[in-house]
Design an enzyme around this catalytic site. Structure first.
Site, PDB file in Angstrom:
ATOM      1  N   LYS A  13      -0.359  -1.600   3.827  1.00  0.00           N
ATOM      2  CA  LYS A  13      -1.812  -1.386   3.760  1.00  0.00           C
ATOM      3  C   LYS A  13      -2.402  -2.125   2.559  1.00  0.00           C
ATOM      4  O   LYS A  13      -3.419  -2.801   2.670  1.00  0.00           O
ATOM      5  CB  LYS A  13      -2.143   0.117   3.664  1.00  0.00           C
ATOM      6  CG  LYS A  13      -1.631   0.950   4.827  1.00  0.00           C
ATOM      7  CD  LYS A  13      -2.003   2.409   4.701  1.00  0.00           C
ATOM      8  CE  LYS A  13      -1.385   3.125   3.509  1.00  0.00           C
ATOM      9  NZ  LYS A  13       0.089   3.184   3.497  1.00  0.00           N
ATOM     10  N   ARG A  88      -6.775  10.211   5.275  1.00  0.00           N
ATOM     11  CA  ARG A  88      -5.365  10.508   5.497  1.00  0.00           C
ATOM     12  C   ARG A  88      -5.194  11.779   6.316  1.00  0.00           C
ATOM     13  O   ARG A  88      -4.071  12.096   6.724  1.00  0.00           O
ATOM     14  CB  ARG A  88      -4.715  10.746   4.138  1.00  0.00           C
ATOM     15  CG  ARG A  88      -3.669   9.740   3.783  1.00  0.00           C
ATOM     16  CD  ARG A  88      -3.221  10.076   2.392  1.00  0.00           C
ATOM     17  NE  ARG A  88      -1.999   9.436   2.069  1.00  0.00           N
ATOM     18  CZ  ARG A  88      -1.937   8.283   1.413  1.00  0.00           C
ATOM     19  NH1 ARG A  88      -3.016   7.639   1.065  1.00  0.00           N
ATOM     20  NH2 ARG A  88      -0.762   7.774   1.107  1.00  0.00           N
ATOM     21  N   ARG A 124       9.877  -2.539  -4.263  1.00  0.00           N
ATOM     22  CA  ARG A 124       8.470  -2.770  -4.637  1.00  0.00           C
ATOM     23  C   ARG A 124       8.252  -2.709  -6.150  1.00  0.00           C
ATOM     24  O   ARG A 124       8.762  -1.840  -6.842  1.00  0.00           O
ATOM     25  CB  ARG A 124       7.574  -1.724  -3.975  1.00  0.00           C
ATOM     26  CG  ARG A 124       6.144  -1.811  -4.490  1.00  0.00           C
ATOM     27  CD  ARG A 124       5.157  -1.142  -3.625  1.00  0.00           C
ATOM     28  NE  ARG A 124       5.357   0.288  -3.512  1.00  0.00           N
ATOM     29  CZ  ARG A 124       4.611   1.056  -2.757  1.00  0.00           C
ATOM     30  NH1 ARG A 124       3.638   0.532  -2.040  1.00  0.00           N
ATOM     31  NH2 ARG A 124       4.851   2.340  -2.683  1.00  0.00           N
ATOM     32  N   ARG A 154       6.880   2.217  -8.994  1.00  0.00           N
ATOM     33  CA  ARG A 154       6.047   3.411  -8.873  1.00  0.00           C
ATOM     34  C   ARG A 154       6.897   4.671  -8.928  1.00  0.00           C
ATOM     35  O   ARG A 154       7.976   4.725  -8.346  1.00  0.00           O
ATOM     36  CB  ARG A 154       5.276   3.364  -7.540  1.00  0.00           C
ATOM     37  CG  ARG A 154       3.891   2.814  -7.725  1.00  0.00           C
ATOM     38  CD  ARG A 154       3.181   2.566  -6.454  1.00  0.00           C
ATOM     39  NE  ARG A 154       3.123   3.697  -5.522  1.00  0.00           N
ATOM     40  CZ  ARG A 154       2.406   3.676  -4.399  1.00  0.00           C
ATOM     41  NH1 ARG A 154       1.701   2.610  -4.089  1.00  0.00           N
ATOM     42  NH2 ARG A 154       2.409   4.700  -3.588  1.00  0.00           N
ATOM     43  N   ARG A 165       6.925  11.706   1.512  1.00  0.00           N
ATOM     44  CA  ARG A 165       5.697  11.001   1.921  1.00  0.00           C
ATOM     45  C   ARG A 165       5.759  10.662   3.421  1.00  0.00           C
ATOM     46  O   ARG A 165       4.758  10.770   4.119  1.00  0.00           O
ATOM     47  CB  ARG A 165       5.518   9.739   1.068  1.00  0.00           C
ATOM     48  CG  ARG A 165       5.098  10.083  -0.363  1.00  0.00           C
ATOM     49  CD  ARG A 165       5.406   8.976  -1.335  1.00  0.00           C
ATOM     50  NE  ARG A 165       4.603   7.801  -1.135  1.00  0.00           N
ATOM     51  CZ  ARG A 165       4.966   6.582  -1.559  1.00  0.00           C
ATOM     52  NH1 ARG A 165       6.113   6.403  -2.189  1.00  0.00           N
ATOM     53  NH2 ARG A 165       4.183   5.568  -1.359  1.00  0.00           N
TER      54      ARG A 165
HETATM   55  P1  AP5 Z   1       2.390  -2.159   0.309  1.00  0.00           P
HETATM   56  O1  AP5 Z   1       1.370  -3.156   0.721  1.00  0.00           O
HETATM   57  O2  AP5 Z   1       2.355  -1.674  -1.108  1.00  0.00           O
HETATM   58  O3  AP5 Z   1       2.372  -0.889   1.303  1.00  0.00           O
HETATM   59  P2  AP5 Z   1       1.382   0.333   1.410  1.00  0.00           P
HETATM   60  O4  AP5 Z   1       1.242   0.672   2.857  1.00  0.00           O
HETATM   61  O5  AP5 Z   1       0.113   0.044   0.646  1.00  0.00           O
HETATM   62  O6  AP5 Z   1       2.260   1.453   0.707  1.00  0.00           O
HETATM   63  P3  AP5 Z   1       1.877   2.627  -0.278  1.00  0.00           P
HETATM   64  O7  AP5 Z   1       3.179   3.203  -0.744  1.00  0.00           O
HETATM   65  O8  AP5 Z   1       0.909   2.177  -1.332  1.00  0.00           O
HETATM   66  O9  AP5 Z   1       1.165   3.623   0.678  1.00  0.00           O
HETATM   67  P4  AP5 Z   1       0.964   5.099   0.452  1.00  0.00           P
HETATM   68  O10 AP5 Z   1      -0.071   5.381   1.483  1.00  0.00           O
HETATM   69  O11 AP5 Z   1       2.174   5.938   0.537  1.00  0.00           O
HETATM   70  O12 AP5 Z   1       0.506   5.217  -1.083  1.00  0.00           O
HETATM   71  P5  AP5 Z   1      -0.923   5.351  -1.782  1.00  0.00           P
HETATM   72  O13 AP5 Z   1      -0.902   4.531  -2.998  1.00  0.00           O
HETATM   73  O14 AP5 Z   1      -2.028   5.173  -0.803  1.00  0.00           O
HETATM   74  O15 AP5 Z   1       3.828  -2.769   0.665  1.00  0.00           O
HETATM   75  C1  AP5 Z   1       5.023  -2.092   0.305  1.00  0.00           C
HETATM   76  C2  AP5 Z   1       6.104  -3.128  -0.097  1.00  0.00           C
HETATM   77  O16 AP5 Z   1       6.433  -3.910   1.050  1.00  0.00           O
HETATM   78  C3  AP5 Z   1       5.629  -4.139  -1.166  1.00  0.00           C
HETATM   79  O17 AP5 Z   1       6.708  -4.431  -2.021  1.00  0.00           O
HETATM   80  C4  AP5 Z   1       5.192  -5.364  -0.367  1.00  0.00           C
HETATM   81  O18 AP5 Z   1       5.343  -6.565  -1.101  1.00  0.00           O
HETATM   82  C5  AP5 Z   1       6.142  -5.300   0.835  1.00  0.00           C
HETATM   83  N1  AP5 Z   1       5.534  -5.786   2.089  1.00  0.00           N
HETATM   84  C6  AP5 Z   1       4.250  -5.601   2.503  1.00  0.00           C
HETATM   85  N2  AP5 Z   1       4.081  -6.155   3.732  1.00  0.00           N
HETATM   86  C7  AP5 Z   1       5.277  -6.682   4.099  1.00  0.00           C
HETATM   87  C8  AP5 Z   1       5.733  -7.372   5.270  1.00  0.00           C
HETATM   88  N3  AP5 Z   1       4.938  -7.641   6.309  1.00  0.00           N
HETATM   89  N4  AP5 Z   1       7.049  -7.746   5.303  1.00  0.00           N
HETATM   90  C9  AP5 Z   1       7.885  -7.480   4.247  1.00  0.00           C
HETATM   91  N5  AP5 Z   1       7.503  -6.855   3.110  1.00  0.00           N
HETATM   92  C10 AP5 Z   1       6.212  -6.439   3.040  1.00  0.00           C
HETATM   93  O19 AP5 Z   1      -0.922   6.891  -2.181  1.00  0.00           O
HETATM   94  C11 AP5 Z   1      -0.061   7.396  -3.177  1.00  0.00           C
HETATM   95  C12 AP5 Z   1      -0.333   8.883  -3.394  1.00  0.00           C
HETATM   96  O20 AP5 Z   1      -1.711   9.099  -3.788  1.00  0.00           O
HETATM   97  C13 AP5 Z   1      -0.175   9.774  -2.157  1.00  0.00           C
HETATM   98  O21 AP5 Z   1       1.185  10.134  -1.952  1.00  0.00           O
HETATM   99  C14 AP5 Z   1      -1.068  10.959  -2.536  1.00  0.00           C
HETATM  100  O22 AP5 Z   1      -0.439  11.794  -3.481  1.00  0.00           O
HETATM  101  C15 AP5 Z   1      -2.234  10.284  -3.219  1.00  0.00           C
HETATM  102  N6  AP5 Z   1      -3.299   9.907  -2.280  1.00  0.00           N
HETATM  103  C16 AP5 Z   1      -3.758   8.635  -2.019  1.00  0.00           C
HETATM  104  N7  AP5 Z   1      -4.718   8.659  -1.102  1.00  0.00           N
HETATM  105  C17 AP5 Z   1      -4.892   9.959  -0.759  1.00  0.00           C
HETATM  106  C18 AP5 Z   1      -5.740  10.631   0.169  1.00  0.00           C
HETATM  107  N8  AP5 Z   1      -6.607   9.957   0.952  1.00  0.00           N
HETATM  108  N9  AP5 Z   1      -5.645  11.971   0.274  1.00  0.00           N
HETATM  109  C19 AP5 Z   1      -4.797  12.678  -0.490  1.00  0.00           C
HETATM  110  N10 AP5 Z   1      -3.952  12.111  -1.390  1.00  0.00           N
HETATM  111  C20 AP5 Z   1      -4.001  10.769  -1.512  1.00  0.00           C
END
Ligand code: AP5
Length: 211
Positions: A13, A88, A124, A154, A165
């Site tokens: 994402k 979410r 990552r 992270r 997660r």
């Molecule tokens: P990356 O692009 O970082 O993936 P991502 O989907 O953004 O993963 P996240 O871990 O950030 O998602 P998440 O939803 O769990 O965390 P968030 O920060 O939103 O890619 C991942 C890796 O793969 C990278 O190394 C990249 O280089 C590689 N990659 C990417 N595309 C690729 C491809 N096509 N092929 C190969 N490699 C690839 O949330 C974190 C925490 O915040 C949550 O757990 C929660 O506690 C809180 N939070 C955030 N939003 C909310 C909400 N709306 N409600 C409640 N709590 C929330």
């Protein structure tokens, strides 16, 4: 235009959100990045959410909604924006509709198997300063190429937190998919190709709606 990126942890994402921002100029709003910044700065909000995030749990809807509401009120979001990690839950989707319901929207679900996700998350590295994401399998870097800040692993990428997660995602995604599907704005994309190949598909979905 509002572009909503759905997908489990590590599905890309953030990576696709950055590419959309660069290509279309729609700012990427990552609730995860905004919350991590609060934790990093050790603000009152950061103190509240730190433990929740480290455990891989969801932060309360009202907290996250307030962050999104004030961000999308900024002038750079007038033309449109990309939401990465929000909504979410079904409740968050309904609240979003209440605060900014008038825009055309697209919800893109990026699909990747859990096996592939585990490998990605194990490699990552992120820049806590500007949010740029890297992977040690592709780049042996220690500094961010965008802003020069130090790269870090992270806290919530530890395997036991990653499993939590994934579990929460499996429990919450169904009603969201149904919600956007009923609205006729849901698109599903294979996220197991290279980031550039995935972006080609994302772009064709966005272009089909913009034209
Ligand atoms: P990356 O692009 O970082 O993936 P991502 O989907 O953004 O993963 P996240 O871990 O950030 O998602 P998440 O939803 O769990 O965390 P968030 O920060 O939103 O890619 C991942 C890796 O793969 C990278 O190394 C990249 O280089 C590689 N990659 C990417 N595309 C690729 C491809 N096509 N092929 C190969 N490699 C690839 O949330 C974190 C925490 O915040 C949550 O757990 C929660 O506690 C809180 N939070 C955030 N939003 C909310 C909400 N709306 N409600 C409640 N709590 C929330």
């Amino acid at each position: 235009m509002r572009i909503i990126l759905l997908g489990p942890a590590g599905s890309g994402k953030g990576t696709q959100g950055e590419m959309i921002e660069r290509h279309y100029g729609f700012p990427r709003i990552s609730t995860g990045d905004l919350l991590r910044l609060e934790v990093e700065k050790d603000t009152a909000l950061g103190k509240i959410v730190k433990k929740i995030m480290e455990a891989g749990e969801l932060v309360a809807d009202d907290i996250v909604l307030e962050i999104v509401r004030s961000r999308i009120a900024q002038p750079d979001c007038k033309r449109g924006y990309v939401l990465d990690g929000f909504p979410r839950t079904l409740n968050q989707a309904i609240l979003l509709e209440k605060v900014d319901g008038s825009r055309p929207e697209i919800a893109i679900e990026i699909q990747v198997s859990e096996e592939a996700l585990k490998q990605r998350l194990a490699g990552r590295l992120v820049c806590l300063q500007c949010g740029t994401v890297y992977n040690i399998n592709n780049n042996k870097l220690s500094q961010c190429q965008a802003c020069g800040a130090r790269l870090t692993v992270r806290n919530d990428d530890r395997p036991e937190v990653v499993s939590q997660r994934f579990r929460i995602y499996r429990e919450t995604i169904g009603p969201l998919i149904e919600y956007y599907s009923k609205k006729g704005v849901l698109f599903r994309i294979d996220g197991e190709k290279t980031p550039e190949e995935v972006f080609r598909e994302v772009k064709s979905v966005i272009d089909s709606r913009l034209n």
